[in-house]
Design a protein around this motif. Sequence first.
Motif, PDB file in Angstrom:
ATOM      1  N   VAL A  33       0.943  -1.289   0.020  1.00  0.00           N
ATOM      2  CA  VAL A  33      -0.018   0.038   0.182  1.00  0.00           C
ATOM      3  C   VAL A  33       0.850   0.993   0.029  1.00  0.00           C
ATOM      4  O   VAL A  33       1.835   1.566   0.925  1.00  0.00           O
ATOM      5  CB  VAL A  33      -0.849  -0.122   1.189  1.00  0.00           C
ATOM      6  N   ARG A  34       0.955   1.979  -1.029  1.00  0.00           N
ATOM      7  CA  ARG A  34       1.437   3.384  -1.115  1.00  0.00           C
ATOM      8  C   ARG A  34       1.008   4.355  -0.127  1.00  0.00           C
ATOM      9  O   ARG A  34      -0.226   4.458  -0.205  1.00  0.00           O
ATOM     10  CB  ARG A  34       1.579   3.835  -2.579  1.00  0.00           C
ATOM     11  N   PRO A  35       1.678   5.293   0.236  1.00  0.00           N
ATOM     12  CA  PRO A  35       1.047   6.510   1.437  1.00  0.00           C
ATOM     13  C   PRO A  35       0.426   7.562   0.486  1.00  0.00           C
ATOM     14  O   PRO A  35      -0.086   8.254   1.432  1.00  0.00           O
ATOM     15  CB  PRO A  35       2.429   6.778   2.117  1.00  0.00           C
ATOM     16  N   GLU A  37      -2.493   8.532  -2.698  1.00  0.00           N
ATOM     17  CA  GLU A  37      -3.347   8.219  -3.648  1.00  0.00           C
ATOM     18  C   GLU A  37      -3.836   9.217  -4.221  1.00  0.00           C
ATOM     19  O   GLU A  37      -4.464  10.379  -3.578  1.00  0.00           O
ATOM     20  CB  GLU A  37      -4.692   7.187  -2.755  1.00  0.00           C
ATOM     21  N   THR A  43      -3.688   6.884   4.953  1.00  0.00           N
ATOM     22  CA  THR A  43      -3.041   6.192   6.138  1.00  0.00           C
ATOM     23  C   THR A  43      -3.157   4.706   5.520  1.00  0.00           C
ATOM     24  O   THR A  43      -2.685   3.941   6.256  1.00  0.00           O
ATOM     25  CB  THR A  43      -3.908   6.392   7.313  1.00  0.00           C
ATOM     26  N   GLY A  44      -4.044   4.426   4.647  1.00  0.00           N
ATOM     27  CA  GLY A  44      -3.934   3.020   4.257  1.00  0.00           C
ATOM     28  C   GLY A  44      -5.119   2.955   3.197  1.00  0.00           C
ATOM     29  O   GLY A  44      -5.988   3.720   2.562  1.00  0.00           O
ATOM     30  N   SER A  85      -0.759   2.320   5.166  1.00  0.00           N
ATOM     31  CA  SER A  85       0.485   2.247   4.268  1.00  0.00           C
ATOM     32  C   SER A  85       1.557   1.399   4.737  1.00  0.00           C
ATOM     33  O   SER A  85       2.049   1.417   5.567  1.00  0.00           O
ATOM     34  CB  SER A  85       0.888   4.136   4.279  1.00  0.00           C
ATOM     35  N   PRO A 123      -9.525   4.330  -0.608  1.00  0.00           N
ATOM     36  CA  PRO A 123      -8.235   5.035   0.169  1.00  0.00           C
ATOM     37  C   PRO A 123      -8.888   5.702   1.609  1.00  0.00           C
ATOM     38  O   PRO A 123      -9.956   6.363   1.306  1.00  0.00           O
ATOM     39  CB  PRO A 123      -7.922   6.228  -0.837  1.00  0.00           C
TER      40      PRO A 123
END
Lengths: 134, 83
Positions: A33-35, A37, A43-44, A85, A123
């Motif tokens: 998961v990238r921080p 979007e 946060t996730g 994330s 997101p």
Amino acid sequence: MSIEAAILDGPLQPAPSWQVDGAGALLCFEGMVRPVEAGEPITGLSYETYDPMAERELERLAREAVERFALLAVKVEHSRGFVPSFACSFRLRIASSHRKEALAAMDWFIDRMKQAVPIWKRPIPVEQSQETAR
Amino acid sequence: MKVTVLFFGPYADAMHDSSVTLDMPQQDTCTAGQVKAQLAERHPKLRGMLKSALIAVNHQAVPPDQPVHENDELAVIGLVSGG
């Protein structure tokens, strides 16, 4: 031939070592998961799955991949619910006699998963998680 | 006949609900394609999103001519974003 598919709650834990008889190639892909979007910090991601169809579809794709690419084994796992994330939400492991079929199968599987498996991500913006925490 | 259709992800967001019950003009059996057409007709906000969607019947994606019965579990599957 070995096939395993699972939908698991929360982030995926580190994968244990894997041995497959006759395998000359063992591939492991992990989706993290990238921080950020769409340019916004998050946060996730929260994953919604349609159960049990999502797991069945992962298994169906794994079976098709084994037949199409003459693989020895496929293990696939996907998260359900919140994954922060930097954590792992998807893992695909492929074993084959040689590298070429494993590499081709990896791409093939992920492309199809993103078209057909009933999983939706949402997101969670930083602001929203701060409000929830209050 | 009545059929209930489940929504997830962007479909649930658009509908502000996770399911809808449709009163189909057919008596005992209709098709997945007819259910999709009814959804598009009664819920215009879904129309564009339904173009690329499939209907799942009892947890299996089916072709438009698949028969549907009143107690089947139906879901709209599309715009997925796993991985």
